[in-house]
Structures are given as structure tokens and as C-alpha cells.
Design an enzyme around this catalytic site. Structure first.
Site, PDB file in Angstrom:
ATOM      1  NE  ARG A  69      -6.990 -33.017   2.540  1.00 49.46           N
ATOM      2  CZ  ARG A  69      -7.317 -31.888   1.954  1.00 49.46           C
ATOM      3  NH1 ARG A  69      -8.565 -31.671   1.568  1.00 49.46           N
ATOM      4  NH2 ARG A  69      -6.430 -30.941   1.761  1.00 49.46           N
ATOM      5  CE1 TYR A 197      -1.261 -41.449   1.363  1.00 50.08           C
ATOM      6  CE2 TYR A 197      -1.879 -39.768  -0.230  1.00 50.08           C
ATOM      7  CZ  TYR A 197      -0.971 -40.285   0.680  1.00 50.08           C
ATOM      8  OH  TYR A 197       0.222 -39.645   0.893  1.00 50.08           O
ATOM      9  CE  LYS A 206      -6.335 -32.192   7.971  1.00 55.85           C
ATOM     10  NZ  LYS A 206      -5.290 -32.432   7.099  1.00 55.85           N
ATOM     11  CG  HIS A 226      -5.839 -27.574   8.693  1.00 49.91           C
ATOM     12  ND1 HIS A 226      -5.707 -27.211   7.374  1.00 49.91           N
ATOM     13  CD2 HIS A 226      -5.113 -28.704   8.841  1.00 49.91           C
ATOM     14  CE1 HIS A 226      -4.924 -28.086   6.754  1.00 49.91           C
ATOM     15  NE2 HIS A 226      -4.552 -29.001   7.624  1.00 49.91           N
ATOM     16  CB  SER A 248      -3.366 -29.060   2.663  1.00 56.84           C
ATOM     17  OG  SER A 248      -4.559 -29.253   3.393  1.00 56.84           O
ATOM     18  CB  CYS A 250       0.747 -23.772   3.397  1.00 58.03           C
ATOM     19  SG  CYS A 250      -0.067 -23.685   1.800  1.00 58.03           S
ATOM     20  CG  ASP A 277      -2.816 -31.766   9.875  1.00 56.16           C
ATOM     21  OD1 ASP A 277      -2.560 -30.861   9.060  1.00 56.16           O
ATOM     22  OD2 ASP A 277      -3.717 -32.609   9.681  1.00 56.16           O
ATOM     23  NE  ARG A 375       0.137 -35.497   2.790  1.00 55.00           N
ATOM     24  CZ  ARG A 375      -0.080 -34.337   3.393  1.00 55.00           C
ATOM     25  NH1 ARG A 375       0.148 -34.190   4.678  1.00 55.00           N
ATOM     26  NH2 ARG A 375      -0.525 -33.301   2.708  1.00 55.00           N
TER      27      ARG A 375
END
Ligand code: GTP
Ligand code: SPV
Ligand code: MN
Length: 610
Positions: A69, A197, A206, A226, A248, A250, A277, A375
Site C-alpha cells: 500500500r 496490488y 481497506k 482493522h 498491518s 503484526c 483482518d 501474500r
């Protein structure tokens, strides 16, 4: 197709702007999936992986400039700048439409524009929101198929007059200087151009489910967060659910799919994944907070995923999965740093170059086979521990909310907030070291309130006010906690083993949320007594446990200065209650510091322990 006039008009408008050769309405069928995959593979966009070992799975590489991002190119376009707040980049709506419009202009010439109707949340659920994404990326279509519920069923639910979030996406020339991720919450519209992406391009994720949804949630009285959602079933079959907000990369996916250590397994607990998520939370008729995972799949970090760290994820990605920016092995399977087994002798790396283990770049740094933000996109139903209730239209009831970040110092393994408002303060003052999930300096500590800094679609001062207000409205609010799996020792090594062992901390959290579980008060909240965590079968010296739970008043007083600076950035719009909490914490810290100073030279928490 559709008889929704608004939808038809909007698709026409966007087609006039982008000028695709062809428009394809995506129906979500299996037959269509085969056609799309065939086309993507024959055009060389995606690679079919070994169909025996990874049936139904595909491989993709993004442009090397398009791997995470891009927060600096992400904007909230509201009429008033202050409504976006200091936490967001802002552009006026006319500027946004003009600047992105210039890039979109004619950008789909020679390409196909796909129309993807999608639902975030089970179709027809009271939580669900409908979006329609237009895109010229077949990779995005294939990802959206997994990550959301798409196709004819959604159009049916939309009906003739239904409203939807308008999501226009185009790759254009994938030039980072011509890339913009724009949100127009006042128009229920998203325009994303120049990236292909992740969160930049899969607009249901998001952009819709957090930035636009948080805006709607503020108006409609719910929360878009989140957060992972995890169910914990006791030996009697009673399931309690927790949500956890970590920034993100974590540990949300890891915690959501957790397998407990043997000693805890023996007690008969089972763990169920509801989401990894995003959580949408509403007050239920019973006065509790209920959570729904609006997604349909996982877009998880590949590196570090192995049979030890996350066996459920490993099983989840064995079929019908898209792998992006990992290493492609010579046998047409995939590998990444921290995967099971030895590194392959050779392969093609995430940039499409031949790779062998131990290669170094010009600066002597090891060349990675997989990008750190590579990912997997996998259907939620693949997950062996997916909760039987994960698609419940009413969601699942939440007993505890957990906040957490990557803090090498300061934050103890776990603590419980004093009450809802203090919990909001704990979330609001969260900080974490930056990861590879977004472009930026990895490792730098930044404030990331509720793990929502990159995702809150409006002024965070109002977001904190909304959280406080929700606390007043929820008759039976969940308890709020903070965890830190990432505290390090003097050698920079993580002191807590993490992963499955985190179940020990969750057990205490659930006990506390029921009103059980032993704790000691500290200035920052309650921490477990040394014997309150079940450490059976874990070989961790008591001194390490003490250090993990240690609260250093001096360090916290320094931290308090950072809270102040952060709060000041919101000016008078910040709710007074946040300042009350700040002063309250300051008072508790100074009082205990004085006390500790009198009693012993050690810090307050060791005074509490003794
Ligand atoms: P996004 O998908 O980016 O929102 O992130 P996420 O929070 O789902 O991240 P994920 O679970 O994929 O975390 C990935 C990183 O966290 C990897 O580097 C893991 O090794 C690390 N990680 C996860 N859980 C733990 C833990 O308990 N302890 C430690 N030390 N590392 C962990
Ligand atoms: C994150 O960065 O928090 C993610 C991945 O979950 S992305 O979809 O790219 O936002
Ligand atoms: Mn995320």
C-alpha cells in the site's frame, strides 16, 4: 445484467472516461472462473502452479514498484479538509476527480473493463454493504472472487433501486508518479488508479470495508475496524469471541488461526477463526457488541508462514490460492523466507530473476526470494479452523477487544484497561514499529491508534468521540485489553515465544472479561499476577515473565509526552475525555513513582509485585 438504473448510468460514465474495448459483467460462476483463469494464463499474466500439489492455484508477480500500500498516495476527498483530519492526506473532491480523471482518461484502450458486483458481509445480512468495482485487471477480478462475495446474487440483492459504493479501479501505466487512491465518502465513491496490488487495488478491502465503512459507521452508529475475530470454545461447547486490532503485518492472521500449546489443548479448548483482518461491529438486541467479518477470504502475509508458526494457514493455502510476489520454484510450486523445509536450490524470485540461496545485492544484503509483503489470497472456507458461525448474518457476540502493537520496549505482555473510556484511550495511544505492508521505513515507531491510522476515513478526533459514544450506548460492553508479543531483551531477541503460546494470554483475557482471573493494579491498568497466566509446559524463566510484565514508570512518563504531542495534533476537536484520561494516567504514574521512590529504588510495578 441489471435493471438498476443508477448502476447502468455509472458504468456508462466510467466507460466513456476510460474507453475500454470491451465491458464484461462478472457473474461469479465456476464456468466464468475457468474462462478468466484460462485467459489470464494464456496471456501470460498469471502462471498455473503444479495442479497436483496446489490444485486450482495460481502465481502472480506485480510490478516491482507496486508491492505494498502507498499511504502517501492515499487521500480522503471531503468538502472540508478538517473532516479528513490530520490523520489523512486530503484533496478537494473536484481536484481529486480532475487529477485522477486525467490519468483514467482513455487508460483502458485495448483492454477489457470488468464489472464486479460484490457484497462485503454475507449477502442479505444486516451487516452487508454492496459495492461495484470496475477494473481492467484480470488479477484483481480473480482476487475479488476469493476475497468478497461476487456476481449475480449481489445484483439480485441490489435490486432496481439499491445503493452501492462506486469503486473505479484502473492500472493505467502502473507508474508510481501517476498513482492515486482516492476516497469520496460524501459520494460513496472510490477511485484508485496506477496500482494493481493489495489494499490499493482490491477496493472491497481497506478502501470500502475500512475507510468508507468507518465513515458510514460513524453516521449509522456502528464500528468498522482493522480487527481479527477469534472464537474460543470451552470443553462444555460454549464459545466466546474476541476481536483484536494489530497494525498491518503484526500478527492478526496468526492469532486468528491460533493452535494452542499441548498443555492448554489438554484442557479441551478449541479455537475458531471468524476473520483475520476486518471486523464490523454492531450493538445486538441483547445489548452486547456483535461482530461480522465482511470478507470471504484471507489476503495473508506469506513470509514466516510455516507448519510451526501457523499450521492452519499452511493448510488453507494448499488449493484454490493465488500467490503473489513469492519465489517460484523450478517444480512450479512456491517458497518464501520462513516457509517449511530448506530453501530450494534455485528458483525465480519475486522480481522474475533467477535466484539461488545466499545471493547478495550490491550492498552485501541477502537477496530475498519472496518480497517481505508477498501474500496469499485464499478462500476462508479452505481454513481447517474456520468457525461454523463465520457467515452468521447476525455476527458473533464479543467478550473482549484486544489492542496491540510491535513495541520492543515499554508495553507489557498484557494489561487490562480500567473501563471502556480508558480502553479507548489505550487504543487511541497505540504505537507500533512500521512493517513492510506499506511503503515506508520499516522499524520506525509511529502512533497507530486502534491499528487504524492508514484506514480511518475521517478525522480521528471524531473517531475517538465515536468510540466513546459507542461505550455509552452498549449496555453490555466487552472489556478492553492491550497486548505486546514483541518485547525484546538486551540482545534484541523477542522475550515472549508468541504464536500458539499467545493462547495463555487469551485465557487470562477471557477470565478477566468474565470477572475472574487474578490481577494487580498498576498505573496503566491491570496486569496478571505472576501465577495468573497458565505457564504449564512453557520453559520460560520467572525472571523473563517478570520482565515481560514489567512497567517502568519513567519510560511511561516519557511515553506520556508522546501521547500529548499526538493529541495536540487534533486541536480542539479532540474529545475532552481523551485529555481527562491523559491527566488521569499522568497522575497515577507520578503518584506511584513517588510511592515507589519512597519504598524502594525499583519501579512501581516491582513494588506491586513484591
Ligand atoms: P495484515 O494482513 O497486514 O493486516 O497483517 P496481520 O496482522 O494479519 O499480520 P500477520 O498475522 O500475517 O503477521 C505477520 C508478521 O507477524 C510475521 O512477521 C510474523 O512472523 C509476525 N508474528 C505474528 N504473530 C507473532 C507472535 O506472536 N510473535 C512474534 N514475535 N511475531 C509474530
Ligand atoms: C494491510 O496492509 O493491513 C493488509 C494488506 O491487510 S492490504 O490489503 O494490502 O491492505
Ligand atoms: Mn490489514
Amino acid at each position: 445484467m441489471t435493471d438498476n438504473k443508477k448502476l447502468k448510468t455509472w458504468v456508462d460514465e466510467c466507460a466513456r472516461l476510460c474507453k475500454p474495448d470491451k465491458i464484461v459483467w462478472v457473474d461469479g460462476s465456476e464456468a466464468e472462473r475457468k474462462v478468466l483463469e484460462e485467459e489470464a494464463v494464456s496471456r501470460g499474466r498469471l502462471i498455473r502452479l503444479d495442479q497436483e500439489r496446489l490444485p486450482g492455484s495460481l502465481y502472480f508477480r506485480t510490478d516491482p514498484n507496486d508491492v505494498a500500500r502507498t499511504e502517501h498516495l492515499t487521500f480522503i476527498c471531503t468538502k472540508k479538509k478538517d473532516d479528513a483530519g490530520p490523520n489523512n492526506n486530503w484533496m478537494s473532491p473536484p481536484d481529486g476527480y480532475r487529477k485522477a480523471g486525467d490519468i483514467f482518461q482513455g487508460s483502458m484502450k485495448g483492454r477489457t473493463m470488468y464489472v464486479i458486483p460484490f457484497s462485503m458481509g454475507p449477502i442479505g445480512s444486516p451487516f452487508a454493504k454492496i459495492g461495484v468495482q470496475l477494473t481492467d485487471s484480470i488479477y484483481v477480478v480473480l482476487n475479488m472472487r476469493i476475497m468478497t462475495r461476487i456476481g449475480s446474487g449481489v445484483l439480485k440483492a441490489l435490486g432496481k433501486d439499491g445503493d452501492f459504493t462506486k469503486c473505479l479501479h484502473g492500472k493505467a501505466d502502473l507508474n508510481v508518479n501517476r498513482r492515486l487512491i482516492l476516497h469520496f465518502p460524501e459520494d460513496n465513491t472510490i477511485w484508485s488508479v496506477g496500482s494493481g496490488y493489495g489494499g490499493n487495488a482490491l477496493l472491497g478491502k481497506k478502501c470500502l470495508s475500512l475507510r468508507i465503512a468507518s465513515w458510514l459507521a460513524n453516521q449509522e452508529g456502528w464500528l468498522a475496524e482493522h480487527m481479527l475475530i477469534l472464537g474460543i470454545e470451552d470443553p462444555k461447547g460454549h464459545v466466546e469471541y474476541v476481536t483484536a486490532a494489530f497494525p498491518s503485518a503484526c500478527g492478526k492472521t496468526n492469532l486468528a488461526m491460533l493452535i494452542p500449546p499441548d498443555a492448554l489443548k489438554k484442557k479441551g479448548y478449541k479455537y475458531w477463526t471468524v476473520g483475520d483482518d476486518i471486523a464490523w461491529l454492531r450493538i445486538g438486541p441483547d445489548g452486547r457488541l456483535w461482530a461480522c467479518n465482511p470478507e470471504n477470504g484471507f489476503f495473508g502475509v506469506a513470509p514466516g508462514t510455516n507448519s510451526k508458526s501457523n499450521p492452519n494457514a499452511v493448510k488453507t493455502v494448499q488449493r484454490s490460492t493465488i500467490f503473489t510476489n513469492v519465489l517460484l520454484k523450478d517444480d512450479n510450486t512456491v517458497w518464501w523466507e520462513g516457509a517449511d523445509g530448506e530453501p530450494p536450490k534455485s528458483g525465480i524470485d519475486w522480481q522474475g530473476k533467477p535466484w539461488t540461496p545466499g545471493q547478495k545485492d550490491a550492498n552485501g544484503k541477502p537477496l530475498l526470494g519472496a518480497h517481505p509483503n508477498s501474500r496469499f489470497t485464499a478462500p476462508a472456507k479452505n481454513c481447517p479452523c474456520i468457525s461454523p458461525n463465520w457467515e452468521d448474518p447476525q455476527g458473533v457476540p464479543i467478550s473482549a477487544i484486544v489492542f496491540g502493537g510491535r513495541r520492543a520496549r515499554l508495553a507489557p505482555l498484557v494489561y487490562q484497561s480500567l473501563n471502556w473510556s480508558h480502553g479507548v484511550y489505550v487504543g487511541a495511544t497505540m504505537a507500533s514499529e512500521r512493517t513492510a505492508a506499506a511503503v515506508g521505513t520499516v522499524g520506525e515507531v509511529r502512533r497507530d491508534p486502534m491499528a487504524m491510522l492508514p484506514f480511518c476515513g475521517y478525522n480521528m478526533a471524531d473517531y475517538f468521540a465515536h468510540w466513546l459514544d459507542m461505550g455509552r450506548k452498549i449496555p453490555k460492553p466487552p472489556k478492553i485489553f492491550h497486548v505486546n508479543w514483541f518485547r525484546t531483551d538486551e540482545h534484541g531477541k523477542f522475550m515472549w515465544p508468541g504464536y500458539g503460546e499467545n493462547a495463555r494470554v487469551l485465557e487470562w483475557i477471557l477470565a478477566r472479561s468474565r470477572g475472574d482471573g487474578k490481577a494487580v493494579e498498576t498505573p496503566i491498568g491491570s496486569i496478571p499476577t505472576p501465577d495468573a497466566l497458565d505457564m504449564n509446559g512453557l520453559d520460560l524463566p520467572k525472571s523473563t515473565v517478570d520482565r515481560l510484565l514489567h512497567i517502568d514508570n519513567e519510560e511511561w512518563l516519557e511515553e506520556l509526552e508522546q501521547h500529548k504531542l499526538f493529541f495536540e495534533s487534533f486541536g480542539p476537536r479532540l474529545p475532552k475525555e481523551m485529555w481527562n484520561q491523559y491527566y488521569g494516567l499522568g497522575k497515577r504514574l507520578t503518584e506511584t513513582a513517588v510511592l515507589a521512590g519512597v519504598e524502594s529504588p525499583a519501579s512501581a510495578s516491582s513494588a506491586v509485585h513484591s
